[in-house]
Design a protein around this motif. Structure first.
Motif, short mmCIF file in Angstrom:
data_model
loop_
_atom_site.label_atom_id
_atom_site.label_comp_id
_atom_site.label_asym_id
_atom_site.label_seq_id
_atom_site.Cartn_x
_atom_site.Cartn_y
_atom_site.Cartn_z
N THR A 1 1.72 -19.59 12.22
CA THR A 1 2.29 -18.25 12.10
C THR A 1 3.07 -18.16 10.80
OG1 THR A 1 2.47 -18.02 14.51
CG2 THR A 1 3.80 -16.53 13.16
N LEU A 2 2.71 -17.21 9.97
CA LEU A 2 3.37 -17.02 8.68
C LEU A 2 4.63 -16.17 8.85
CD1 LEU A 2 3.58 -16.89 5.53
CD2 LEU A 2 2.05 -14.90 5.66
N THR A 3 5.75 -16.70 8.35
CA THR A 3 6.98 -15.92 8.30
C THR A 3 7.51 -15.95 6.88
OG1 THR A 3 8.49 -17.75 8.81
CG2 THR A 3 7.53 -16.54 10.68
N VAL A 4 8.02 -14.82 6.43
CA VAL A 4 8.63 -14.72 5.11
C VAL A 4 9.99 -14.07 5.29
CG1 VAL A 4 8.45 -13.81 2.76
CG2 VAL A 4 6.37 -14.47 4.01
N GLY A 5 11.04 -14.80 4.92
CA GLY A 5 12.38 -14.29 5.11
C GLY A 5 12.70 -14.02 6.57
N GLY A 6 12.09 -14.80 7.47
CA GLY A 6 12.34 -14.65 8.89
C GLY A 6 11.50 -13.60 9.57
N ARG A 7 10.67 -12.88 8.81
CA ARG A 7 9.82 -11.82 9.39
C ARG A 7 8.39 -12.34 9.52
NH1 ARG A 7 8.89 -5.78 6.76
NH2 ARG A 7 7.23 -5.11 8.20
N GLU B 1 12.53 -17.37 2.32
CA GLU B 1 11.74 -18.57 2.54
C GLU B 1 10.40 -18.27 3.20
OE1 GLU B 1 12.10 -22.95 4.77
OE2 GLU B 1 13.52 -21.32 5.24
N VAL B 2 9.35 -18.92 2.70
CA VAL B 2 8.02 -18.83 3.30
C VAL B 2 7.85 -20.03 4.24
CG1 VAL B 2 5.53 -18.83 2.90
CG2 VAL B 2 7.06 -17.66 1.29
N ARG B 3 7.53 -19.75 5.51
CA ARG B 3 7.34 -20.83 6.47
C ARG B 3 6.07 -20.60 7.27
NH1 ARG B 3 11.35 -21.44 10.70
NH2 ARG B 3 10.43 -23.53 10.90
N TYR B 4 5.45 -21.71 7.69
CA TYR B 4 4.30 -21.67 8.59
C TYR B 4 4.68 -22.45 9.85
CZ TYR B 4 1.75 -20.00 4.54
OH TYR B 4 1.34 -19.25 3.46
N VAL B 5 4.87 -21.72 10.92
CA VAL B 5 5.24 -22.33 12.19
C VAL B 5 3.97 -22.78 12.90
CG1 VAL B 5 6.42 -22.00 14.40
CG2 VAL B 5 7.26 -20.83 12.32
N ILE B 6 3.87 -24.07 13.19
CA ILE B 6 2.65 -24.64 13.77
C ILE B 6 2.85 -24.96 15.25
CG2 ILE B 6 0.98 -26.52 13.65
CD1 ILE B 6 0.86 -24.79 11.21
N GLU B 7 1.88 -24.56 16.05
CA GLU B 7 1.84 -24.90 17.47
C GLU B 7 0.49 -25.52 17.78
OE1 GLU B 7 2.68 -21.60 19.97
OE2 GLU B 7 4.56 -21.07 18.95
N GLY B 8 0.51 -26.74 18.36
CA GLY B 8 -0.73 -27.42 18.71
C GLY B 8 -1.15 -27.10 20.14
N ARG B 9 -2.45 -27.13 20.36
CA ARG B 9 -3.00 -26.89 21.69
C ARG B 9 -4.36 -27.57 21.79
NH1 ARG B 9 -4.08 -20.43 21.14
NH2 ARG B 9 -1.88 -20.54 20.51
N GLY B 10 -4.85 -27.69 23.01
CA GLY B 10 -6.17 -28.27 23.22
C GLY B 10 -6.13 -29.78 23.33
N PRO B 11 -7.25 -30.40 23.78
CA PRO B 11 -7.32 -31.85 23.94
C PRO B 11 -7.34 -32.57 22.61
CG PRO B 11 -9.47 -30.87 24.30
CD PRO B 11 -8.50 -29.73 24.16
N ALA B 12 -7.06 -33.87 22.64
CA ALA B 12 -6.98 -34.67 21.42
C ALA B 12 -8.29 -34.70 20.65
CB ALA B 12 -6.53 -36.09 21.75
N ALA C 1 -3.67 -18.08 8.13
CA ALA C 1 -2.51 -17.26 8.46
C ALA C 1 -2.02 -16.51 7.23
CB ALA C 1 -1.40 -18.13 9.03
N ALA C 2 -2.06 -17.19 6.08
CA ALA C 2 -1.66 -16.53 4.83
C ALA C 2 -2.60 -15.37 4.51
CB ALA C 2 -1.64 -17.54 3.69
N ALA C 3 -3.91 -15.59 4.69
CA ALA C 3 -4.90 -14.53 4.45
C ALA C 3 -4.71 -13.37 5.41
CB ALA C 3 -6.31 -15.10 4.58
N GLU C 4 -4.44 -13.68 6.68
CA GLU C 4 -4.24 -12.63 7.68
C GLU C 4 -2.96 -11.84 7.39
OE1 GLU C 4 -6.04 -11.50 10.17
OE2 GLU C 4 -7.68 -12.90 9.80
N GLY C 5 -1.92 -12.54 6.95
CA GLY C 5 -0.63 -11.89 6.76
C GLY C 5 -0.46 -11.17 5.44
N TRP C 6 -1.31 -11.50 4.45
CA TRP C 6 -1.12 -10.92 3.12
C TRP C 6 -1.16 -9.39 3.09
CZ3 TRP C 6 1.08 -11.04 -1.21
CH2 TRP C 6 0.65 -10.24 -2.28
N PRO C 7 -2.11 -8.71 3.75
CA PRO C 7 -2.10 -7.24 3.68
C PRO C 7 -0.78 -6.63 4.15
CG PRO C 7 -4.18 -8.01 4.55
CD PRO C 7 -3.28 -9.20 4.51
#
Length: 243
Positions: free
Chosen positions: A203-209, A184-195, A226-232
């Motif tokens: 954060t891109l994870t594929v198969g839990g990695r 499974e391909v997942r993108y874990v999202i964390e929000g930060r900063g003011p409204a 994240a996909a661009a960063e993680g592709w290589p």
């Protein structure tokens, strides 16, 4: 009845600087057609526009780029070849080339289009560059047209920023994960900063990695980055395809 001479605008002098930058000469009549935007043609009694040459140049460009990629990258899949070709023949990429050559100063625009900054619009610059490629093909044939493409367009393949921005990396990741059964391909999202100025880390994870992460002001852009960063890193785990 107006004569054909009165309906035509005076021909522009041959732009030696443009020829020098292109690296090839174009005959006056063909050049005039290649540089004539429809807005100019309309304001000057319906002159021929550059649209037919643009159509021709688009086909020549596509063939030359495809042939180059097929020959130089024998290990790339059909999808990878298509993505690289799409990146360098995109409107944004061709406009970038046209600006480097200085095409905008020579395009013949109608008064309204000129006032609205048409000489620096991506669409007009890209279309005019394709028309110039078509013009070179008409004047000098396929070898000269291919040389023009190799001289000015092919170097884009070595510009990682352009290739990255022009590629749908989320689709690339999803297709690779599906093709190779990586999970499974997942993108874990964390929000930060003011409204009023939020930041989202994806954060891109594929198969839990985990393969990569990125921060942006929007969730969708954070996922794309994240996909661009993680592709290589993901690509490095894939078996090499040959043939």
């Amino acid at each position: 009845m107006a004569s054909s001479q009165s309906r035509r605008a005076p021909a522009s002098p041959e732009p030696a600087e443009l020829f020098e930058r292109l690296g090839v000469h174009i005959t006056p009549g063909t050049l005039e057609r290649a540089l004539t935007h429809r807005s100019y043609a309309y304001e000057h009694g319906g002159l021929p526009t550059n649209e037919r040459l643009e159509f021709l140049g688009d086909s020549v460009l596509g063939f030359v780029v495809t042939d180059h990629l097929f020959s130089v990258h024998p290990d790339l899949s059909e999808g990878d070849l298509a993505r690289r070709r799409a990146a360098v023949v995109s409107t944004r990429a061709l406009a970038k080339v046209a600006r480097r050559i200085g095409v905008g100063r020579f395009v013949r625009l109608g008064a309204g289009e000129a006032r609205s900054g048409g000489a620096d619009k991506d669409s007009i610059l890209a279309d005019t560059l394709e028309a110039l490629i078509g013009a070179v093909y008409r004047d000098h044939g396929s070898v000269a047209a291919a040389a023009l493409v190799h001289r000015h367009v092919m170097p884009l393949l070595d510009e990682p920023d352009l290739m990255r921005e022009s590629t749908d990396w989320k689709t690339v990741v999803a297709e690779a994960a599906s093709r190779h059964g990586l999970g499974e391909v997942r993108y874990v999202i964390e929000g930060r900063g003011p409204a009023h100025d939020p930041r989202f880390q994806a954060t891109l994870t594929v198969g839990g990695r985990t393969y990569g992460s990125a921060v942006s002001s929007s969730k969708k852009q954070a996922e794309r980055d994240a996909a661009a960063e993680g592709w290589p890193a993901l690509e490095a785990t894939l078996p090499v395809r040959r043939g």
